[in-house]
Design an enzyme around this catalytic site. Structure first.
Site, PDB file in Angstrom:
ATOM      1  N   GLY A 125       0.808  -1.222   0.000  1.00 21.34           N
ATOM      2  CA  GLY A 125       0.000   0.000   0.000  1.00 21.34           C
ATOM      3  C   GLY A 125       0.835   1.263   0.000  1.00 21.34           C
ATOM      4  O   GLY A 125       2.056   1.238   0.112  1.00 21.34           O
ATOM      5  N   LYS A 172       4.210  12.572  -2.005  1.00 24.93           N
ATOM      6  CA  LYS A 172       5.057  11.476  -1.550  1.00 24.93           C
ATOM      7  C   LYS A 172       5.917  12.011  -0.418  1.00 24.93           C
ATOM      8  O   LYS A 172       6.654  12.983  -0.598  1.00 24.93           O
ATOM      9  CB  LYS A 172       5.934  10.981  -2.704  1.00 24.93           C
ATOM     10  CG  LYS A 172       6.807   9.784  -2.341  1.00 24.93           C
ATOM     11  CD  LYS A 172       7.429   9.171  -3.576  1.00 24.93           C
ATOM     12  CE  LYS A 172       8.340   8.006  -3.237  1.00 24.93           C
ATOM     13  NZ  LYS A 172       8.950   7.411  -4.428  1.00 24.93           N
ATOM     14  N   GLY A 204       6.640   7.074   6.773  1.00 25.77           N
ATOM     15  CA  GLY A 204       5.837   7.808   5.799  1.00 25.77           C
ATOM     16  C   GLY A 204       6.514   9.045   5.239  1.00 25.77           C
ATOM     17  O   GLY A 204       5.896   9.839   4.510  1.00 25.77           O
ATOM     18  N   ASP A 263       4.529  -4.090  -7.188  1.00 27.80           N
ATOM     19  CA  ASP A 263       3.851  -2.898  -6.658  1.00 27.80           C
ATOM     20  C   ASP A 263       4.431  -1.623  -7.272  1.00 27.80           C
ATOM     21  O   ASP A 263       3.877  -0.545  -7.072  1.00 27.80           O
ATOM     22  CB  ASP A 263       3.967  -2.839  -5.130  1.00 27.80           C
ATOM     23  CG  ASP A 263       5.408  -2.941  -4.658  1.00 27.80           C
ATOM     24  OD1 ASP A 263       6.081  -3.913  -5.025  1.00 27.80           O
ATOM     25  OD2 ASP A 263       5.868  -2.030  -3.942  1.00 27.80           O
ATOM     26  N   ASN A 264       5.515  -1.755  -8.029  1.00 27.72           N
ATOM     27  CA  ASN A 264       6.093  -0.594  -8.701  1.00 27.72           C
ATOM     28  C   ASN A 264       5.841  -0.638 -10.206  1.00 27.72           C
ATOM     29  O   ASN A 264       6.570  -0.016 -10.977  1.00 27.72           O
ATOM     30  CB  ASN A 264       7.594  -0.513  -8.420  1.00 27.72           C
ATOM     31  CG  ASN A 264       7.879  -0.154  -6.964  1.00 27.72           C
ATOM     32  OD1 ASN A 264       7.007   0.367  -6.270  1.00 27.72           O
ATOM     33  ND2 ASN A 264       9.078  -0.424  -6.502  1.00 27.72           N
ATOM     34  N   ASP A 323       7.662   5.177  -9.287  1.00 32.02           N
ATOM     35  CA  ASP A 323       8.463   4.923  -8.088  1.00 32.02           C
ATOM     36  C   ASP A 323       9.962   5.016  -8.350  1.00 32.02           C
ATOM     37  O   ASP A 323      10.669   4.012  -8.418  1.00 32.02           O
ATOM     38  CB  ASP A 323       8.106   3.571  -7.452  1.00 32.02           C
ATOM     39  CG  ASP A 323       6.896   3.717  -6.545  1.00 32.02           C
ATOM     40  OD1 ASP A 323       6.207   4.751  -6.654  1.00 32.02           O
ATOM     41  OD2 ASP A 323       6.647   2.821  -5.736  1.00 32.02           O
TER      42      ASP A 323
HETATM   43  P1  AMP Z   1       9.277   1.090  -2.561  1.00 29.83           P
HETATM   44  O1  AMP Z   1      10.411   0.123  -2.495  1.00 29.83           O
HETATM   45  O2  AMP Z   1       9.685   2.525  -2.394  1.00 29.83           O
HETATM   46  O3  AMP Z   1       8.419   0.885  -3.742  1.00 29.83           O
HETATM   47  O4  AMP Z   1       8.376   0.807  -1.279  1.00 29.83           O
HETATM   48  C1  AMP Z   1       7.839  -0.451  -0.938  1.00 29.83           C
HETATM   49  C2  AMP Z   1       6.763  -0.280   0.088  1.00 29.83           C
HETATM   50  O5  AMP Z   1       7.295   0.327   1.259  1.00 29.83           O
HETATM   51  C3  AMP Z   1       5.608   0.590  -0.344  1.00 29.83           C
HETATM   52  O6  AMP Z   1       4.447   0.073   0.213  1.00 29.83           O
HETATM   53  C4  AMP Z   1       5.955   1.926   0.245  1.00 29.83           C
HETATM   54  O7  AMP Z   1       4.831   2.729   0.448  1.00 29.83           O
HETATM   55  C5  AMP Z   1       6.602   1.524   1.558  1.00 29.83           C
HETATM   56  N1  AMP Z   1       7.545   2.541   2.037  1.00 29.83           N
HETATM   57  C6  AMP Z   1       8.753   2.862   1.522  1.00 29.83           C
HETATM   58  N2  AMP Z   1       9.332   3.846   2.228  1.00 29.83           N
HETATM   59  C7  AMP Z   1       8.474   4.163   3.232  1.00 29.83           C
HETATM   60  C8  AMP Z   1       8.488   5.097   4.296  1.00 29.83           C
HETATM   61  N3  AMP Z   1       9.506   5.923   4.494  1.00 29.83           N
HETATM   62  N4  AMP Z   1       7.425   5.120   5.112  1.00 29.83           N
HETATM   63  C9  AMP Z   1       6.385   4.302   4.937  1.00 29.83           C
HETATM   64  N5  AMP Z   1       6.309   3.407   3.968  1.00 29.83           N
HETATM   65  C10 AMP Z   1       7.339   3.325   3.110  1.00 29.83           C
HETATM   66 MG    MG Z   2       6.814   1.493  -4.445  1.00 31.59          MG
END
Ligand code: AMP
Ligand code: MG
Length: 521
Positions: A100, A122, A135, A269-270, A279
């Site tokens: 998510g 973001k 977040g 998810d990306n 992403d």
């Molecule tokens: P990503 O590798 O950036 O595509 O992230 C994978 C998952 O981790 C996604 O669900 C992102 O929303 C979550 N995510 C990455 N960085 C953070 C963060 N700093 N805080 C909360 N969720 C994160």
């Molecule tokens: Mg992502």
């Protein structure tokens, strides 16, 4: 600032009834309502002029407090209900369950000039999907996302966009290389923009939960707004939908291979359901042409997401999307046929893309061999991909092999690998290439012009982004705009900017942020 707000996602899809940002498993819903975190001292650092125009926001408006407050999360726009989307995904090949929008918050959907845009912050704080993280996003990764989104757009690569880059005034703790060296960093917020941020993972989560009702609602919604030429909401429509997502994904990958872009984290998810690059994390640009290269240190062991593997990973991800859509189709044959079309389609499109890069407009037997031999040569001596292909346009039909090598040798990183065998192979290759050029009708000038429209002169080299980041850390934001302006015209000569048409400097070869990036952001 008057935005034509027309929210559809929150109106047409099931909402999580709990209206809190607290972390949880969200069932039976496509999204959760959330409230962006209020930054302590928000400051807009940069905006994209093109994106302002696309949304109908004037330059003056973008400099006002209202713009600043809305696009940093300080204020919620009237008549909007910000939300984060629920999705799952496969990370590095493993099922990861619910992921998510952990640090993304959709603010609103805007329609301008008949185009629909979703606007998303973001780094605006915790959501129900934040899992163990905060977040937030750091300045370095936000600069990289802001600049690269817009650069990719101007390169003609399908991508999400970036409206603005802002500081929150707050700090967050990050361990850049996950090696036990945490430090405080400035946090930032980017406002990303795309027709939709729906990912493969948004469908996967419903399949995993055997929630066919919401799966169908999401597919119908996606078709209605983003694939509107597909009629009906039956099996045939879904088969066509799957085929079109596959084609869009394939086109995106061809563009990545054309410009030397390595995404770095092609988890499901990306993967955008619209075939957009989405992403921007530990992405990178090929400098030395090396299909085995990945900038992502988190992926250093298996190199799953290396440059040369991007096409097969795209296919792997499409298989997962197929599994997710299967409950609505329940027929293997047409889905397998669609998947089988990928490799053939890729081989064909890749071939013609490479011929375009070589300035060859007709088709002849032996062209595949020419491409293969080139790839072998490019690997035999570290050769800068961007400089090589750009300089190739300077070669004239009348040149001999030595003239030709002279024109591209600036692309070699070292002269020491240029031993007799490598040299011989390059001579042999140019000999064939020059013969091939002579059989083309186009004049040297015509060919050069066409080649220069597919071989960029300027890309966001990893060290360039890092220079902008280092300056920004010291409070100097000029380089962000300089690079943004430069990358608006990546195919133009821009002779005044030639300092950016250069190989990666030596100091950047093994530097964190330049050749080594992690998922920490
Ligand atoms: P990503 O590798 O950036 O595509 O992230 C994978 C998952 O981790 C996604 O669900 C992102 O929303 C979550 N995510 C990455 N960085 C953070 C963060 N700093 N805080 C909360 N969720 C994160
Ligand atoms: Mg992502």
């Amino acid at each position: 600032m008057k935005l034509n707000i027309q929210n559809t996602f929150t109106k047409e899809l099931a909402a999580d009834p709990i209206k809190e940002n607290t972390r949880r498993q969200v069932e039976d819903a496509a999204f959760s309502y959330v409230t962006p975190r209020i930054p302590s001292a928000p400051k807009i650092l940069h905006t994209s002029e093109e994106m302002l125009q696309e949304l109908g926001i004037s330059k003056e408006e973008s400099q006002g407090d209202f713009f600043k407050n809305i696009f940093t999360g300080a204020e919620v726009h009237p008549n909007t209900t910000p939300y984060s989307m629920c999705y799952a995904g496969h990370q590095f090949g493993n099922w990861a369950g619910q992921l998510g929008d952990g640090r993304a918050i959709n603010l609103m959907e805007v329609v301008h000039n008949n185009k629909r845009w979703a606007l998303q912050l973001k780094g605006a704080g915790e959501t129900p999907y934040s899992r163990t993280a905060d977040g937030m996003a750091v300045l370095r990764s936000s600069i990289r996302e802001h600049l690269c989104s817009e650069a990719m757009y101007h390169l003609g690569v399908p991508t999400t966009r970036s409206l603005s880059l802002a500081l929150t005034g707050d700090e967050v703790m990050r361990d850049i290389l996950y090696n036990g060296n945490p430090a405080l960093e400035k946090s930032a917020v980017v406002c990303r923009v795309a027709p939709s941020f729906i990912r493969f993972g948004n469908f996967q989560i419903f399949m995993a939960r055997k929630d066919t009702k919401n799966l169908k609602a999401l597919v119908d919604y996606t078709i209605k707004y983003f694939y509107p030429h597909i009629k009906g909401n039956d099996k045939n429509a879904y088969i066509q939908f799957y085929k079109e997502v596959l084609d869009n994904t394939l086109d995106m990958i061809i563009h990545w291979q054309r410009v030397g872009f390595v995404h770095g984290v092609m988890n499901t998810d990306n993967m955008s359901i619209l075939g957009l690059t989405i992403d921007y994390g530990p992405y990178g640009w090929l400098e030395g042409y090396d299909p085995d290269w990945t900038p992502n240190t988190t992926d250093a062991a298996g190199k799953r997401y290396r440059f040369g593997n991007q096409p097969s990973i795209a296919l792997w991800n499409l298989v997962q999307l197929g599994n997710a859509l299967y409950p609505l189709i329940e027929e293997m044959e047409p889905m397998e046929e669609i998947l089988n079309s990928f490799n053939q389609g890729f081989a064909k499109k890749y071939h013609f893309m490479m011929l375009d890069k070589l300035g060859i407009a007709t088709h002849k037997e032996g062209d595949s061999k020419l491409i293969l031999a080139l790839q072998k040569n490019l690997r035999a001596i570290e050769t800068d991909m961007t400089i090589f292909f750009r300089n190739l346009a300077n070669i004239k039909k009348e040149d001999n092999e030595s003239d030709a090598i002279e024109k591209i040798k600036e692309a070699f990183y070292t002269s020491s690998d240029f031993d007799s065998e490598v040299k011989e192979n390059w001579h042999a290759w140019f000999k064939n290439y020059l013969i091939r050029l002579k059989s083309e009708n186009a004049t040297n000038e015509e060919r050069a012009k066409k080649m220069n429209s597919v071989n960029p002169k300027y890309v966001l080299r990893n060290y360039m982004a890092q220079l902008a980041i280092d300056d920004a850390d010291k409070g100097d934001y000029k380089l962000i705009d300089e690079l943004y302006q430069l990358l608006k015209k990546p195919y133009d000569e821009q002779t005044e900017n030639e300092k950016w048409f250069a190989k990666r400097p030596d100091w950047a070869r093994n530097k964190v942020g330049c050749s080594m990036l992690s998922c920490s952001s």
